[in-house]
Design a protein around this motif. Structure first.
Motif, PDB file in Angstrom:
ATOM      1  N   GLN A   1     -14.180   0.791  23.488  1.00  0.00           N
ATOM      2  CA  GLN A   1     -15.345  -0.004  23.139  1.00  0.00           C
ATOM      3  C   GLN A   1     -16.451   0.155  24.173  1.00  0.00           C
ATOM      4  O   GLN A   1     -17.624   0.304  23.828  1.00  0.00           O
ATOM      5  N   VAL A   2     -16.069   0.111  25.457  1.00  0.00           N
ATOM      6  CA  VAL A   2     -17.053   0.221  26.533  1.00  0.00           C
ATOM      7  C   VAL A   2     -17.646   1.620  26.576  1.00  0.00           C
ATOM      8  O   VAL A   2     -18.863   1.800  26.674  1.00  0.00           O
ATOM      9  N   GLN A   3     -16.783   2.640  26.496  1.00  0.00           N
ATOM     10  CA  GLN A   3     -17.240   4.022  26.588  1.00  0.00           C
ATOM     11  C   GLN A   3     -18.206   4.357  25.461  1.00  0.00           C
ATOM     12  O   GLN A   3     -19.219   5.019  25.669  1.00  0.00           O
ATOM     13  N   LEU A   4     -17.888   3.924  24.241  1.00  0.00           N
ATOM     14  CA  LEU A   4     -18.702   4.268  23.081  1.00  0.00           C
ATOM     15  C   LEU A   4     -19.699   3.174  22.719  1.00  0.00           C
ATOM     16  O   LEU A   4     -20.545   3.374  21.844  1.00  0.00           O
ATOM     17  N   GLN A   5     -19.580   1.999  23.361  1.00  0.00           N
ATOM     18  CA  GLN A   5     -20.477   0.868  23.123  1.00  0.00           C
ATOM     19  C   GLN A   5     -20.536   0.515  21.633  1.00  0.00           C
ATOM     20  O   GLN A   5     -21.581   0.495  20.994  1.00  0.00           O
TER      21      GLN A   5
ATOM     22  N   ARG B   1     -13.525  -1.017  41.382  1.00  0.00           N
ATOM     23  CA  ARG B   1     -12.913   0.004  40.555  1.00  0.00           C
ATOM     24  C   ARG B   1     -13.987   0.991  40.120  1.00  0.00           C
ATOM     25  O   ARG B   1     -15.178   0.734  40.287  1.00  0.00           O
ATOM     26  N   PRO B   2     -13.603   2.146  39.550  1.00  0.00           N
ATOM     27  CA  PRO B   2     -14.602   3.129  39.112  1.00  0.00           C
ATOM     28  C   PRO B   2     -15.625   2.491  38.175  1.00  0.00           C
ATOM     29  O   PRO B   2     -15.266   1.693  37.302  1.00  0.00           O
ATOM     30  N   PRO B   3     -16.918   2.813  38.345  1.00  0.00           N
ATOM     31  CA  PRO B   3     -17.959   2.197  37.514  1.00  0.00           C
ATOM     32  C   PRO B   3     -17.881   2.673  36.069  1.00  0.00           C
ATOM     33  O   PRO B   3     -17.273   3.699  35.761  1.00  0.00           O
ATOM     34  N   LEU B   4     -18.506   1.926  35.174  1.00  0.00           N
ATOM     35  CA  LEU B   4     -18.641   2.301  33.771  1.00  0.00           C
ATOM     36  C   LEU B   4     -20.106   2.634  33.495  1.00  0.00           C
ATOM     37  O   LEU B   4     -21.005   2.028  34.073  1.00  0.00           O
ATOM     38  N   SER B   5     -20.338   3.583  32.604  1.00  0.00           N
ATOM     39  CA  SER B   5     -21.700   4.003  32.274  1.00  0.00           C
ATOM     40  C   SER B   5     -22.197   3.299  31.027  1.00  0.00           C
ATOM     41  O   SER B   5     -21.518   3.281  29.998  1.00  0.00           O
ATOM     42  N   PHE B   6     -23.384   2.723  31.128  1.00  0.00           N
ATOM     43  CA  PHE B   6     -24.068   2.124  29.992  1.00  0.00           C
ATOM     44  C   PHE B   6     -25.408   2.826  29.816  1.00  0.00           C
ATOM     45  O   PHE B   6     -26.000   3.298  30.788  1.00  0.00           O
ATOM     46  N   ARG B   7     -25.890   2.877  28.598  1.00  0.00           N
ATOM     47  CA  ARG B   7     -27.222   3.426  28.378  1.00  0.00           C
ATOM     48  C   ARG B   7     -28.247   2.502  29.045  1.00  0.00           C
ATOM     49  O   ARG B   7     -28.185   1.279  28.920  1.00  0.00           O
ATOM     50  N   ALA B   8     -29.210   3.125  29.748  1.00  0.00           N
ATOM     51  CA  ALA B   8     -30.227   2.348  30.457  1.00  0.00           C
ATOM     52  C   ALA B   8     -31.052   1.503  29.488  1.00  0.00           C
ATOM     53  O   ALA B   8     -31.389   0.352  29.787  1.00  0.00           O
ATOM     54  N   ASP B   9     -31.342   2.059  28.303  1.00  0.00           N
ATOM     55  CA  ASP B   9     -32.146   1.293  27.351  1.00  0.00           C
ATOM     56  C   ASP B   9     -31.370   0.108  26.788  1.00  0.00           C
ATOM     57  O   ASP B   9     -31.951  -0.918  26.424  1.00  0.00           O
ATOM     58  N   TYR B  10     -30.024   0.212  26.742  1.00  0.00           N
ATOM     59  CA  TYR B  10     -29.216  -0.913  26.264  1.00  0.00           C
ATOM     60  C   TYR B  10     -29.234  -2.049  27.280  1.00  0.00           C
ATOM     61  O   TYR B  10     -29.351  -3.223  26.903  1.00  0.00           O
ATOM     62  N   LEU B  11     -29.134  -1.708  28.577  1.00  0.00           N
ATOM     63  CA  LEU B  11     -29.219  -2.755  29.603  1.00  0.00           C
ATOM     64  C   LEU B  11     -30.594  -3.412  29.588  1.00  0.00           C
ATOM     65  O   LEU B  11     -30.709  -4.633  29.757  1.00  0.00           O
TER      66      LEU B  11
END
Length: 221
Positions: free
Chosen positions: A30-34, A110-120
Motif C-alpha cells: 500500500q505504501v510503495q504503490l500509494q 528504519r529505512p525511509p519510504l518514498s512518497f510522491r512530492a506532489d502527494y505530500l
C-alpha cells in the motif's frame, strides 16, 4: 489470490529492501504503490489493473507487461527517473499502540519510504515534518488496522478537532481521535465502538504531549 498479485508480491519480496524484513507485506505494498486497502482487495480477487501494473513498474522496477501476463522479462527496461518527484519520508521504529498502551521503542530510524512530492503537498505536509510509524492494536479499527503504517504531520498538533493524532501520555505512545474540551482537558476517543474504554479525558496534570496528526494509512483519514 490472483496470479498477477502473486507475481507482484514475489517480485517485491525478492527485489525490494522494504520487503526483506518480517511484517505485513500488503501494508508495505500500500505504501510503495500509494493505493487503498480496498484497491488491493480488488486486485487480489480480480487481478491488478493496468494502471496498477504501470505504477508497480515505476515504483518497484518490475515490468508491467510481466505482472499482467507473466510473459517476457520480469524487470522493466531502464528508464530515466526524475528523483525530484519523490521524497524520502523518515520511518521511525516506534510502535504507537492503538490498544492498551503497550509500546516497543527503538531510537534507531528504519529505512525511509518514498512518497510522491506532489502527494505530500496535497496533504499539506513539509518533508521535515513528515514521519511514518507502525500502529498496533484494534482500538481504531476499521480506520487504522492492527499493523498498519501511518503517516504523521508533526506540524499539525494544536487544533485538536476530533481528527486522529499520535500522542504520548505517561511514557506511552497512542493514536486516538483528540478533541479539546474547554475548561476540562483533552478528550481521546477510540474509533472502534467495541473497544474499552471508548473515551478518556486527559488534564493538565497528566504527562501529555501531542506528536502530530495522522493523515494517511493507505487512504487519507
Amino acid at each position: 489470490m490472483h496470479e498477477s498479485v502473486s507475481r507482484l508480491l514475489d517480485y517485491a519480496r525478492r527485489k525490494s529492501p522494504e520487503f526483506a524484513r518480517p511484517g505485513n507485506d500488503f501494508a508495505r505494498l500500500q505504501v510503495q504503490l500509494q493505493v487503498s486497502s480496498a484497491t488491493l482487495t480488488n486486485w487480489k480477487s480480480r487481478g491488478i489493473s493496468k494502471e496498477g501494473a504501470i505504477r508497480a513498474e515505476r515504483e518497484l522496477g518490475c515490468s508491467a507487461n510481466w505482472i499482467l501476463t507473466g510473459e517476457g522479462d520480469e524487470d522493466a527496461q531502464a528508464k530515466a527517473v526524475d528523483t525530484a518527484e519523490f521524497v524520502e519520508v523518515r520511518r521511525v521504529d516506534v510502535s504507537f499502540s492503538n490498544g492498551e498502551g503497550r509500546l516497543v521503542y527503538n531510537e534507531d530510524d528504519r529505512p525511509p519510504l518514498s512518497f510522491r512530492a506532489d502527494y505530500l503537498r496535497k496533504l499539506g505536509i513539509n518533508k521535515g515534518n513528515a514521519i511514518v510509524v507502525d500502529a498496533i492494536g484494534i482500538s481504531n479499527e476499521p480506520k487504522i488496522r492492527d499493523g498498519a503504517v501511518v503517516l504523521l504531520n508533526r506540524a499539525d498538533k494544536s487544533r485538536l478537532n476530533g481528527e486522529f493524532y499520535a500522542f504520548r501520555v505517561d511514557g506511552e505512545l497512542l493514536i486516538k481521535r483528540l478533541q479539546t474540551v474547554e475548561g476540562v482537558g483533552i478528550l481521546a476517543i477510540a474509533e472502534n465502538s467495541d473497544f474499552k474504554p471508548k473515551q478518556k479525558i486527559y488534564t493538565a496534570a497528566d504527562d501529555f504531549e501531542v506528536i502530530g496528526r495522522a493523515v494517511w494509512t493507505g487512504i487519507e483519514l
